[in-house]
Design a protein around this motif. Sequence first.
Motif, PDB file in Angstrom:
ATOM      1  N   VAL A  71       0.882  -1.162   0.000  1.00 28.74           N
ATOM      2  CA  VAL A  71       0.000   0.000   0.000  1.00 28.74           C
ATOM      3  C   VAL A  71       0.921   1.214   0.000  1.00 28.74           C
ATOM      4  O   VAL A  71       1.675   1.435   0.956  1.00 28.74           O
ATOM      5  CB  VAL A  71      -0.920   0.027   1.239  1.00 28.74           C
ATOM      6  CG1 VAL A  71      -1.721   1.330   1.260  1.00 28.74           C
ATOM      7  CG2 VAL A  71      -1.856  -1.174   1.236  1.00 28.74           C
ATOM      8  N   PHE A  72       0.910   1.956  -1.091  1.00 28.71           N
ATOM      9  CA  PHE A  72       1.729   3.159  -1.191  1.00 28.71           C
ATOM     10  C   PHE A  72       0.939   4.342  -0.650  1.00 28.71           C
ATOM     11  O   PHE A  72      -0.173   4.620  -1.110  1.00 28.71           O
ATOM     12  CB  PHE A  72       2.126   3.433  -2.643  1.00 28.71           C
ATOM     13  CG  PHE A  72       3.130   2.461  -3.193  1.00 28.71           C
ATOM     14  CD1 PHE A  72       4.486   2.689  -3.038  1.00 28.71           C
ATOM     15  CD2 PHE A  72       2.720   1.326  -3.866  1.00 28.71           C
ATOM     16  CE1 PHE A  72       5.421   1.800  -3.539  1.00 28.71           C
ATOM     17  CE2 PHE A  72       3.639   0.427  -4.373  1.00 28.71           C
ATOM     18  CZ  PHE A  72       4.997   0.665  -4.214  1.00 28.71           C
ATOM     19  N   VAL A  73       1.511   5.019   0.335  1.00 30.06           N
ATOM     20  CA  VAL A  73       0.899   6.227   0.893  1.00 30.06           C
ATOM     21  C   VAL A  73       1.711   7.404   0.374  1.00 30.06           C
ATOM     22  O   VAL A  73       2.910   7.519   0.657  1.00 30.06           O
ATOM     23  CB  VAL A  73       0.903   6.196   2.429  1.00 30.06           C
ATOM     24  CG1 VAL A  73       0.193   7.437   2.981  1.00 30.06           C
ATOM     25  CG2 VAL A  73       0.227   4.923   2.943  1.00 30.06           C
ATOM     26  N   THR A  74       1.072   8.260  -0.414  1.00 31.76           N
ATOM     27  CA  THR A  74       1.840   9.294  -1.110  1.00 31.76           C
ATOM     28  C   THR A  74       1.141  10.641  -1.118  1.00 31.76           C
ATOM     29  O   THR A  74      -0.083  10.722  -1.265  1.00 31.76           O
ATOM     30  CB  THR A  74       2.133   8.864  -2.564  1.00 31.76           C
ATOM     31  OG1 THR A  74       2.927   9.871  -3.215  1.00 31.76           O
ATOM     32  CG2 THR A  74       0.854   8.655  -3.355  1.00 31.76           C
ATOM     33  N   PRO A  75       1.910  11.705  -0.983  1.00 37.71           N
ATOM     34  CA  PRO A  75       1.389  13.033  -1.269  1.00 37.71           C
ATOM     35  C   PRO A  75       1.527  13.310  -2.767  1.00 37.71           C
ATOM     36  O   PRO A  75       2.100  12.494  -3.496  1.00 37.71           O
ATOM     37  CB  PRO A  75       2.304  13.947  -0.458  1.00 37.71           C
ATOM     38  CG  PRO A  75       3.625  13.241  -0.508  1.00 37.71           C
ATOM     39  CD  PRO A  75       3.308  11.757  -0.506  1.00 37.71           C
ATOM     40  N   GLU A  76       1.022  14.442  -3.172  1.00 38.63           N
ATOM     41  CA  GLU A  76       1.223  14.889  -4.557  1.00 38.63           C
ATOM     42  C   GLU A  76       2.090  16.140  -4.532  1.00 38.63           C
ATOM     43  O   GLU A  76       1.733  17.137  -3.908  1.00 38.63           O
ATOM     44  CB  GLU A  76      -0.116  15.197  -5.220  1.00 38.63           C
ATOM     45  CG  GLU A  76       0.013  15.669  -6.658  1.00 38.63           C
ATOM     46  CD  GLU A  76      -1.336  15.966  -7.298  1.00 38.63           C
ATOM     47  OE1 GLU A  76      -1.451  17.023  -7.953  1.00 38.63           O
ATOM     48  OE2 GLU A  76      -2.267  15.150  -7.132  1.00 38.63           O
TER      49      GLU A  76
ATOM     50  N   ALA B 262      -0.555  -3.895  -5.580  1.00 38.06           N
ATOM     51  CA  ALA B 262      -0.404  -2.603  -4.909  1.00 38.06           C
ATOM     52  C   ALA B 262      -1.718  -1.845  -4.894  1.00 38.06           C
ATOM     53  O   ALA B 262      -2.485  -1.863  -5.857  1.00 38.06           O
ATOM     54  CB  ALA B 262       0.668  -1.764  -5.592  1.00 38.06           C
ATOM     55  N   GLY B 263      -1.944  -1.174  -3.779  1.00 38.08           N
ATOM     56  CA  GLY B 263      -3.040  -0.223  -3.648  1.00 38.08           C
ATOM     57  C   GLY B 263      -2.463   1.124  -3.266  1.00 38.08           C
ATOM     58  O   GLY B 263      -1.283   1.234  -2.890  1.00 38.08           O
TER      59      GLY B 263
ATOM     60  N   HIS C 259       0.679   8.621 -11.855  1.00 32.91           N
ATOM     61  CA  HIS C 259       2.089   8.347 -12.170  1.00 32.91           C
ATOM     62  C   HIS C 259       2.499   6.993 -11.606  1.00 32.91           C
ATOM     63  O   HIS C 259       3.170   6.193 -12.280  1.00 32.91           O
ATOM     64  CB  HIS C 259       2.984   9.437 -11.567  1.00 32.91           C
ATOM     65  CG  HIS C 259       2.963  10.734 -12.310  1.00 32.91           C
ATOM     66  ND1 HIS C 259       4.097  11.380 -12.744  1.00 32.91           N
ATOM     67  CD2 HIS C 259       1.930  11.513 -12.704  1.00 32.91           C
ATOM     68  CE1 HIS C 259       3.777  12.494 -13.373  1.00 32.91           C
ATOM     69  NE2 HIS C 259       2.462  12.604 -13.353  1.00 32.91           N
ATOM     70  N   LEU C 260       2.128   6.726 -10.368  1.00 34.91           N
ATOM     71  CA  LEU C 260       2.508   5.465  -9.732  1.00 34.91           C
ATOM     72  C   LEU C 260       1.932   4.261 -10.460  1.00 34.91           C
ATOM     73  O   LEU C 260       2.597   3.227 -10.584  1.00 34.91           O
ATOM     74  CB  LEU C 260       2.043   5.452  -8.271  1.00 34.91           C
ATOM     75  CG  LEU C 260       2.982   6.054  -7.237  1.00 34.91           C
ATOM     76  CD1 LEU C 260       2.322   6.035  -5.867  1.00 34.91           C
ATOM     77  CD2 LEU C 260       4.308   5.305  -7.192  1.00 34.91           C
ATOM     78  N   ARG C 261       0.714   4.379 -10.924  1.00 34.56           N
ATOM     79  CA  ARG C 261       0.093   3.253 -11.634  1.00 34.56           C
ATOM     80  C   ARG C 261       0.895   2.873 -12.882  1.00 34.56           C
ATOM     81  O   ARG C 261       1.091   1.690 -13.168  1.00 34.56           O
ATOM     82  CB  ARG C 261      -1.355   3.583 -12.008  1.00 34.56           C
ATOM     83  CG  ARG C 261      -2.313   3.618 -10.822  1.00 34.56           C
ATOM     84  CD  ARG C 261      -3.757   3.765 -11.278  1.00 34.56           C
ATOM     85  NE  ARG C 261      -4.672   3.879 -10.154  1.00 34.56           N
ATOM     86  CZ  ARG C 261      -5.144   2.856  -9.446  1.00 34.56           C
ATOM     87  NH1 ARG C 261      -4.790   1.618  -9.765  1.00 34.56           N
ATOM     88  NH2 ARG C 261      -5.988   3.061  -8.447  1.00 34.56           N
ATOM     89  N   LEU C 262       1.350   3.858 -13.612  1.00 31.04           N
ATOM     90  CA  LEU C 262       2.148   3.579 -14.810  1.00 31.04           C
ATOM     91  C   LEU C 262       3.456   2.889 -14.441  1.00 31.04           C
ATOM     92  O   LEU C 262       3.873   1.921 -15.088  1.00 31.04           O
ATOM     93  CB  LEU C 262       2.432   4.881 -15.552  1.00 31.04           C
ATOM     94  CG  LEU C 262       1.239   5.576 -16.208  1.00 31.04           C
ATOM     95  CD1 LEU C 262       1.657   6.942 -16.733  1.00 31.04           C
ATOM     96  CD2 LEU C 262       0.666   4.732 -17.330  1.00 31.04           C
TER      97      LEU C 262
ATOM     98  N   VAL D 234       3.561  -5.109 -11.357  1.00 34.36           N
ATOM     99  CA  VAL D 234       2.793  -5.037 -10.116  1.00 34.36           C
ATOM    100  C   VAL D 234       1.335  -4.772 -10.486  1.00 34.36           C
ATOM    101  O   VAL D 234       1.037  -3.814 -11.205  1.00 34.36           O
ATOM    102  CB  VAL D 234       3.313  -3.916  -9.197  1.00 34.36           C
ATOM    103  CG1 VAL D 234       2.454  -3.811  -7.938  1.00 34.36           C
ATOM    104  CG2 VAL D 234       4.764  -4.162  -8.825  1.00 34.36           C
ATOM    105  N   ALA D 235       0.425  -5.616 -10.004  1.00 37.40           N
ATOM    106  CA  ALA D 235      -0.998  -5.462 -10.295  1.00 37.40           C
ATOM    107  C   ALA D 235      -1.559  -4.304  -9.472  1.00 37.40           C
ATOM    108  O   ALA D 235      -1.444  -4.286  -8.252  1.00 37.40           O
ATOM    109  CB  ALA D 235      -1.744  -6.755  -9.970  1.00 37.40           C
ATOM    110  N   ASN D 236      -2.161  -3.333 -10.160  1.00 37.12           N
ATOM    111  CA  ASN D 236      -2.757  -2.182  -9.495  1.00 37.12           C
ATOM    112  C   ASN D 236      -4.221  -2.458  -9.203  1.00 37.12           C
ATOM    113  O   ASN D 236      -4.982  -2.783 -10.125  1.00 37.12           O
ATOM    114  CB  ASN D 236      -2.718  -0.952 -10.400  1.00 37.12           C
ATOM    115  CG  ASN D 236      -1.322  -0.497 -10.770  1.00 37.12           C
ATOM    116  OD1 ASN D 236      -1.128   0.666 -11.033  1.00 37.12           O
ATOM    117  ND2 ASN D 236      -0.354  -1.396 -10.816  1.00 37.12           N
TER     118      ASN D 236
END
Length: 207
Positions: A84-89, A114-115, A130-133, A140-142
């Motif tokens: 699980v990616f926790v990200t700001p923009e 990944a979520g 961006h992360l999904r790409l 990695v399955a999104n």
Amino acid sequence: MTRIAIIIGSTRPRRRTAVVARWVAEVAARHPAATAGEATFEVVDLAEYGLSVLDEPTPALFGEYLNAHTTRWAATIDSFDGFVFVTPEYNHAVPAALKNAIDFLFAEWNNKAAGFVSHGVHGGVRAVEHLRLTMTELQVANVRTQVALSAFTDFEITDPADPGVIAPDEHQEPTLIEMLDEVIAWSRALKPLRDATAGSEAVAVPA
């Protein structure tokens, strides 16, 4: 047991991302798979790994790591089944520290799930695009469900220099649980591929 990493995707001092990651971990600990002992969740903080700007001489695709910080990071990521990616923009994109950490490795990410939990003025959704790409390129399955926390409605902030207190709207926790359901399910579904890859690497090649 399925092991899921909750990755704090910012290294900035007083980062709100760490506050969000703690909330994700608290909710994850109550997930039925966690209480049944079928899944574990662990917070992984990029700031604790001391990764420089990518300094490996060989592309990550070949897995020939020379630096101790890379080897340690690789061992951590390799030990998990999903993320699980926790990200700001930041400026319409993912933080440089997170992209850099991702680019250090290749095979350690493969055939996992990944979520995403994002936050920001626009909910951080553009960073996740961006992360999904990037995740797709790393095999990695999104998962579809995403948590997007608004800086205006999901936090209590009195000082812009302070990370504040997370106060998610009532719909956010059910959305997070749904996303965790998907990450766990896909991480389990991809296990045969991970096992097959590990088995092929274990086979000795004749001289």
